[in-house]
Design a protein around this motif. Structure first.
Motif, short mmCIF file in Angstrom:
data_model
loop_
_atom_site.label_atom_id
_atom_site.label_comp_id
_atom_site.label_asym_id
_atom_site.label_seq_id
_atom_site.Cartn_x
_atom_site.Cartn_y
_atom_site.Cartn_z
N PHE A 111 3.22 -29.17 5.53
CA PHE A 111 3.32 -27.79 5.99
C PHE A 111 2.74 -26.68 5.09
CE2 PHE A 111 5.86 -29.54 8.91
CZ PHE A 111 5.95 -28.89 10.24
N VAL A 112 1.78 -25.84 5.75
CA VAL A 112 1.09 -24.67 4.90
C VAL A 112 2.09 -23.57 5.23
CG1 VAL A 112 -0.81 -23.52 4.62
CG2 VAL A 112 -1.20 -25.71 5.02
N ALA A 113 2.28 -22.77 4.00
CA ALA A 113 3.25 -21.55 4.04
C ALA A 113 2.03 -20.64 3.81
CB ALA A 113 4.19 -21.36 2.97
N SER A 114 1.77 -19.65 4.61
CA SER A 114 0.69 -18.54 4.42
C SER A 114 1.26 -17.40 3.65
CB SER A 114 0.08 -17.95 6.00
OG SER A 114 -0.76 -17.21 5.79
N TYR A 115 0.66 -17.29 2.49
CA TYR A 115 1.00 -16.37 1.63
C TYR A 115 -0.15 -15.10 1.71
CZ TYR A 115 3.02 -14.12 -2.65
OH TYR A 115 3.61 -13.17 -3.35
N LEU A 116 -0.24 -14.80 2.99
CA LEU A 116 -0.74 -13.78 3.53
C LEU A 116 -0.22 -12.68 4.19
CD1 LEU A 116 -3.91 -16.02 4.69
CD2 LEU A 116 -4.09 -14.55 2.49
N LEU A 117 -0.49 -11.29 4.19
CA LEU A 117 0.38 -10.55 5.07
C LEU A 117 0.00 -10.47 6.42
CD1 LEU A 117 0.31 -7.02 2.88
CD2 LEU A 117 2.26 -8.36 3.84
N ALA A 118 -1.24 -10.61 6.88
CA ALA A 118 -1.57 -10.55 8.10
C ALA A 118 -2.61 -11.46 8.60
CB ALA A 118 -2.26 -9.14 8.39
N GLU A 119 -2.82 -11.65 9.83
CA GLU A 119 -3.83 -12.69 10.52
C GLU A 119 -5.26 -11.99 9.88
OE1 GLU A 119 -3.24 -13.49 14.49
OE2 GLU A 119 -1.27 -13.82 14.38
N GLY A 120 -6.34 -12.83 10.06
CA GLY A 120 -7.62 -12.50 9.57
C GLY A 120 -8.29 -13.71 9.32
N LEU A 121 -9.53 -13.53 8.73
CA LEU A 121 -10.43 -14.61 8.49
C LEU A 121 -9.61 -15.67 7.51
CD1 LEU A 121 -13.34 -15.96 8.64
CD2 LEU A 121 -13.62 -14.87 6.57
N PHE A 122 -8.81 -15.19 6.50
CA PHE A 122 -8.40 -16.21 5.72
C PHE A 122 -7.18 -17.19 6.22
CE2 PHE A 122 -9.28 -13.33 1.57
CZ PHE A 122 -10.47 -13.95 1.70
N ALA B 18 4.94 11.80 -0.21
CA ALA B 18 4.58 10.81 0.71
C ALA B 18 4.00 9.54 0.30
CB ALA B 18 2.92 11.43 1.23
N LEU B 19 4.14 8.65 1.10
CA LEU B 19 3.82 7.18 0.71
C LEU B 19 2.45 6.81 1.22
CD1 LEU B 19 6.29 4.16 0.93
CD2 LEU B 19 3.86 3.92 1.52
N LEU B 20 1.60 6.28 0.37
CA LEU B 20 0.35 5.77 0.64
C LEU B 20 0.15 4.40 0.38
CD1 LEU B 20 -2.59 6.34 1.45
CD2 LEU B 20 -3.10 6.61 -0.94
N LEU B 21 0.11 3.64 1.63
CA LEU B 21 0.30 2.15 1.49
C LEU B 21 -1.33 1.71 1.43
CD1 LEU B 21 2.08 -0.30 1.98
CD2 LEU B 21 1.49 -0.16 4.35
N VAL B 22 -1.70 1.20 0.34
CA VAL B 22 -3.10 0.52 0.08
C VAL B 22 -3.07 -1.00 0.34
CG1 VAL B 22 -4.90 0.70 -1.36
CG2 VAL B 22 -3.34 2.67 -1.42
N ALA B 23 -4.08 -1.31 1.23
CA ALA B 23 -4.37 -2.61 1.59
C ALA B 23 -5.69 -3.08 1.20
CB ALA B 23 -4.01 -3.03 2.94
N HIS B 24 -6.04 -4.27 1.43
CA HIS B 24 -7.19 -4.75 1.02
C HIS B 24 -8.20 -4.13 2.24
CE1 HIS B 24 -10.96 -7.40 1.21
NE2 HIS B 24 -10.52 -7.70 -0.27
N GLY B 25 -8.05 -4.64 3.52
CA GLY B 25 -8.83 -4.29 4.39
C GLY B 25 -9.59 -5.32 4.86
N THR B 26 -9.66 -5.48 6.62
CA THR B 26 -10.05 -6.68 7.12
C THR B 26 -10.99 -6.13 8.40
OG1 THR B 26 -9.55 -8.72 8.46
CG2 THR B 26 -7.78 -6.89 8.35
N ARG B 27 -11.55 -6.89 8.87
CA ARG B 27 -12.53 -6.62 10.15
C ARG B 27 -11.81 -7.06 11.41
NH1 ARG B 27 -16.59 -7.83 6.48
NH2 ARG B 27 -18.09 -5.87 6.18
N ASN B 28 -10.79 -8.11 11.03
CA ASN B 28 -9.75 -8.69 12.07
C ASN B 28 -8.91 -7.48 12.70
OD1 ASN B 28 -7.58 -9.77 13.63
ND2 ASN B 28 -8.45 -11.63 13.07
N PRO B 29 -9.12 -6.98 13.86
CA PRO B 29 -8.36 -5.98 14.65
C PRO B 29 -6.74 -6.24 14.44
CG PRO B 29 -9.54 -7.03 16.37
CD PRO B 29 -10.06 -7.51 15.04
N ARG B 30 -6.62 -7.43 14.80
CA ARG B 30 -5.01 -7.76 14.57
C ARG B 30 -4.51 -7.52 13.29
NH1 ARG B 30 -5.07 -13.66 17.04
NH2 ARG B 30 -6.86 -13.71 15.79
N GLY B 31 -5.29 -7.69 12.05
CA GLY B 31 -4.98 -7.41 10.49
C GLY B 31 -4.82 -5.81 10.52
N VAL B 32 -5.67 -5.03 11.03
CA VAL B 32 -5.74 -3.66 10.94
C VAL B 32 -4.41 -3.14 11.50
CG1 VAL B 32 -6.83 -1.58 11.54
CG2 VAL B 32 -8.06 -3.60 10.67
#
Length: 235
Positions: A177-188, A5-19
């Motif tokens: 221009f800012v390149a967002s080195y982030l995986l998902a939308e959220g607070l950052f 199986a593959l377990l993808l481990v992320a940081h976690g966020t309260r932003n529903p779009r990030g989840v």
């Protein structure tokens, strides 16, 4: 031995779009490699240890981080040990990687960046020097693809902060221009809109190169489990 199986481990966020983005990434990866689960090291659950206890058989744990800092080097191994699971192979983090640099270029172009515009790579930041080195490597990869010097700014931890680097990058007639080195939308990512740039690229998100990268990390680790060596991170 069955396919791990593959377990993808992320940081976690309260932003529903990030989840939701992490869930979509896991679904897309599952289409490539089979059973894929998600766990988080912070903010919400399940934790990696909780997820591992529920998985029978071998597991490849892929840290969905763009740089290898405290979470990758400390939290993940601790969670694996606490789970008691004896057949876990831990891969490298997702970044830095040329595939991610290619997505950064795509996102910049979508935001209106053109050759001649300045680029600031915005990373979450870390107090771990290994993570900062990884971000520097990511900036170099992006610079090579764009033929443009790339400066680094941090959103949460570390200096200099993104607004400062944006201001220092301003020259007459040059857009920044800012390149967002982030995986998902959220607070950052939301903070980047306040950095004073002419444009802010979207996060990396669920793109074919990102999905392919996760699948490649998984497939590279499978032989480790086949050989019977568990709970060992790849170099």
């Amino acid at each position: 031995m069955p396919d791990p199986a593959l377990l993808l481990v992320a940081h976690g966020t309260r932003n529903p779009r990030g989840v939701e983005m992490i869930a979509r990434l896991a679904d897309a990866v599952a289409d490539r490699v089979g059973t894929t689960r998600v766990a988080f090291v912070d903010v919400l659950g399940p934790s990696p240890a909780e997820a591992l206890r529920e998985i029978r058989g071998p597991v490849v744990l892929v840290p969905a981080f763009l740089a290898s800092g405290y979470h990758v080097h400390n939290d993940v191994p601790r969670e694996v040990a606490e789970s008691g699971h004896r057949a876990v192979a831990v891969t490298r983090a997702l970044g830095p990687d040329p595939a991610l640099a290619g997505v950064l270029v795509q996102r910049l172009r979508e935001a209106g960046w053109r050759p001649g515009d300045a680029i600031v790579l915005a990373a979450a930041g870390s107090s771990d020097p290994r993570a900062r080195h990884d971000v520097q490597r990511a900036a170099h990869l992006l610079s090579v693809l764009t033929f443009t010097p790339v400066r680094i700014g941090y959103v949460a931890t570390g200096e200099p902060r993104v607004p400062q680097v944006v201001a220092e990058s301003r020259q007459p007639g040059v857009r920044v221009f800012v390149a967002s080195y982030l995986l998902a939308e959220g607070l950052f990512h939301s903070r980047l809109s306040e950095a004073g740039a002419d444009g802010v690229a979207a996060p990396l998100g669920v793109t074919e190169p990102v999905v392919d990268l996760v699948a490649r990390r998984y497939r590279a680790a499978v032989p480790t489990l086949r050989a019977g060596a568990g709970a060992q991170p790849n170099p």
